[in-house]
Motif scaffolding. Structure first.
Motif, PDB file in Angstrom:
ATOM      1  N   PHE A  15       0.864  -1.176   0.000  1.00  0.00           N
ATOM      2  CA  PHE A  15       0.000   0.000   0.000  1.00  0.00           C
ATOM      3  C   PHE A  15       0.903   1.229   0.000  1.00  0.00           C
ATOM      4  CE2 PHE A  15      -2.409  -3.432   1.707  1.00  0.00           C
ATOM      5  CZ  PHE A  15      -3.721  -3.230   1.300  1.00  0.00           C
ATOM      6  N   TRP A  39      -1.386  -0.873  -4.199  1.00  0.00           N
ATOM      7  CA  TRP A  39      -2.476   0.106  -4.121  1.00  0.00           C
ATOM      8  C   TRP A  39      -1.880   1.443  -3.728  1.00  0.00           C
ATOM      9  CZ3 TRP A  39      -3.779   3.380  -0.168  1.00  0.00           C
ATOM     10  CH2 TRP A  39      -4.938   4.130  -0.351  1.00  0.00           C
ATOM     11  N   ASN A  40      -2.448   2.509  -4.308  1.00  0.00           N
ATOM     12  CA  ASN A  40      -2.033   3.860  -3.939  1.00  0.00           C
ATOM     13  C   ASN A  40      -3.238   4.766  -4.070  1.00  0.00           C
ATOM     14  OD1 ASN A  40       0.310   5.671  -3.252  1.00  0.00           O
ATOM     15  ND2 ASN A  40      -0.367   6.707  -5.110  1.00  0.00           N
ATOM     16  N   ARG A  41      -3.251   5.825  -3.276  1.00  0.00           N
ATOM     17  CA  ARG A  41      -4.374   6.767  -3.335  1.00  0.00           C
ATOM     18  C   ARG A  41      -4.567   7.321  -4.737  1.00  0.00           C
ATOM     19  NH1 ARG A  41      -4.518  12.141  -2.675  1.00  0.00           N
ATOM     20  NH2 ARG A  41      -2.313  12.164  -2.081  1.00  0.00           N
ATOM     21  N   LEU A  62      -9.874   0.209  -2.653  1.00  0.00           N
ATOM     22  CA  LEU A  62      -9.785  -0.693  -1.507  1.00  0.00           C
ATOM     23  C   LEU A  62     -11.018  -1.593  -1.383  1.00  0.00           C
ATOM     24  CD1 LEU A  62      -8.277   1.662   1.228  1.00  0.00           C
ATOM     25  CD2 LEU A  62      -7.114  -0.152  -0.034  1.00  0.00           C
ATOM     26  N   LEU A  66      -9.544  -8.011  -0.461  1.00  0.00           N
ATOM     27  CA  LEU A  66      -8.156  -7.807  -0.847  1.00  0.00           C
ATOM     28  C   LEU A  66      -7.581  -9.123  -1.374  1.00  0.00           C
ATOM     29  CD1 LEU A  66      -6.761  -5.700   2.142  1.00  0.00           C
ATOM     30  CD2 LEU A  66      -7.305  -4.876  -0.155  1.00  0.00           C
ATOM     31  N   TYR A  72       1.015  -7.705   4.344  1.00  0.00           N
ATOM     32  CA  TYR A  72       0.509  -6.465   3.750  1.00  0.00           C
ATOM     33  C   TYR A  72       1.368  -5.326   4.294  1.00  0.00           C
ATOM     34  CZ  TYR A  72      -3.634  -9.231   2.515  1.00  0.00           C
ATOM     35  OH  TYR A  72      -4.489 -10.182   2.006  1.00  0.00           O
ATOM     36  N   LEU A  74       2.444  -1.441   4.646  1.00  0.00           N
ATOM     37  CA  LEU A  74       1.895  -0.086   4.573  1.00  0.00           C
ATOM     38  C   LEU A  74       3.040   0.895   4.368  1.00  0.00           C
ATOM     39  CD1 LEU A  74      -0.705  -0.258   7.505  1.00  0.00           C
ATOM     40  CD2 LEU A  74      -0.885  -1.109   5.147  1.00  0.00           C
ATOM     41  N   LEU A  84      -5.822   4.189   6.966  1.00  0.00           N
ATOM     42  CA  LEU A  84      -5.795   3.062   6.040  1.00  0.00           C
ATOM     43  C   LEU A  84      -6.182   1.767   6.741  1.00  0.00           C
ATOM     44  CD1 LEU A  84      -5.191   1.816   3.300  1.00  0.00           C
ATOM     45  CD2 LEU A  84      -2.754   1.866   3.867  1.00  0.00           C
ATOM     46  N   ALA A  88      -9.527  -0.298   5.060  1.00  0.00           N
ATOM     47  CA  ALA A  88      -9.410  -1.539   4.292  1.00  0.00           C
ATOM     48  C   ALA A  88     -10.149  -2.680   4.993  1.00  0.00           C
ATOM     49  CB  ALA A  88      -7.941  -1.898   4.103  1.00  0.00           C
ATOM     50  N   TRP A  90      -9.613  -5.990   5.897  1.00  0.00           N
ATOM     51  CA  TRP A  90      -8.509  -6.943   6.025  1.00  0.00           C
ATOM     52  C   TRP A  90      -9.026  -8.360   6.223  1.00  0.00           C
ATOM     53  CZ3 TRP A  90      -4.278  -4.501   4.740  1.00  0.00           C
ATOM     54  CH2 TRP A  90      -4.161  -3.131   4.998  1.00  0.00           C
TER      55      TRP A  90
END
Length: 265
Positions: A15, A39-41, A62, A66, A72, A74, A84, A88, A90
């Motif tokens: 992320f 994943w990125n904003r 998101l 996932l 995972y 961050l 975050l 998410a 999870w």
């Protein structure tokens, strides 16, 4: 399937697509692991990061579920970790790991369904600068023995220098790193600007800087301090203060550093 060092291959979701992620993702692949997604904003940086990585997906959102992963990571700013974690969905028992120096392991307490961990790389990351990962200290902390074992496997696959540190130790290390790296770089920036004002080339300071760093690494730095502050050379200190008249903030910093040096004598 195993890496060349007989370390189990880990499936890793990342992320974030900033400086740390751009250095870390290819290093993970080179170590034999699989980066299953990024994943990125903002989508474009995630696409750029994933493009050269074999078989790596880009998550546009998101939206659950996932993709499965063993870890995972961050790789986001400290302030973005808690939001975050909350945003998410999870998988139950997921091992979720932040990379921050100053953020405690307790940040995961608000998400009891996940297993929390820390993998802190003690290095500065900049575009266009290669990282020699085997030399980078990696600091590991986890909330349970199984998570710690996984993170130690991951860390040892990247670096020869792996340490278990708790949150308090890691915070103190991070503060020390800011003094050694960020503040030192800022002071070098001031020196560079002063040279430019005098139409002098920055390479004049290069031998001095190298000797200063080499000496500080070979001896306790306080014991090898030199300069007008140590000598309590009042005329030189006054002349330097006057020379900084056009930069009152640097004048203040000069006085504070002088006082700090003299307090260690």
């Amino acid at each position: 399937m195993e890496t060349s060092a007989s370390v189990p291959v880990l499936r890793i979701g990342i992320f974030g697509a900033g400086r740390v992620a751009r250095h870390l993702a290819p290093a993970l692949v080179a170590a034999g692991h699989q980066v299953v997604f990024v994943w990125n904003r903002r989508l474009a940086p995630a696409q750029a990061l994933a493009a050269p990585l074999p078989g790596t997906l880009v998550l546009p959102a998101l939206t659950p579920p996932l993709p499965p992963a063993d870890v995972y990571l961050l790789a986001v700013p400290d302030a973005a970790v808690a939001p975050l974690l909350a945003a998410a969905a999870w998988p139950a028992g997921a091992l979720v790991v932040h990379l921050a120096g100053a953020l405690p392991l307790s940040v995961f307490e608000a998400q009891p369904a996940v297993r929390g961990g820390v993998l802190y790389p003690l290095q500065t990351f900049s575009p266009g600068r290669d990282i020699d990962w085997p030399t980078v200290p990696l600091c590991v902390e986890a909330g349970d023995a199984a998570s710690e074992a996984t993170l130690l496997q991951l860390a040892h696959s990247l670096s020869r220098h792996v340490r278990r540190l708790d949150s308090a130790q890691r915070l103190k290390l991070h503060v020390a790193a800011v003094f050694a790296n960020n503040f030192t770089n800022h002071l070098l920036g001031i020196a560079d600007a002063l040279l430019a004002e005098a139409a002098l080339p920055p390479e004049l300071l290069a031998p001095l800087v190298r000797e200063t760093v080499d000496k500080a690494l070979a001896h306790p730095p306080f014991t090898v301090q030199t300069g007008p502050a140590v000598r309590r050379d009042a005329p030189t200190l006054a002349a330097h203060t006057a020379a900084l008249a056009a930069h009152p903030a640097w004048q203040t910093l000069y006085a504070q550093l002088t006082a700090s040096i003299q307090a260690q004598l």
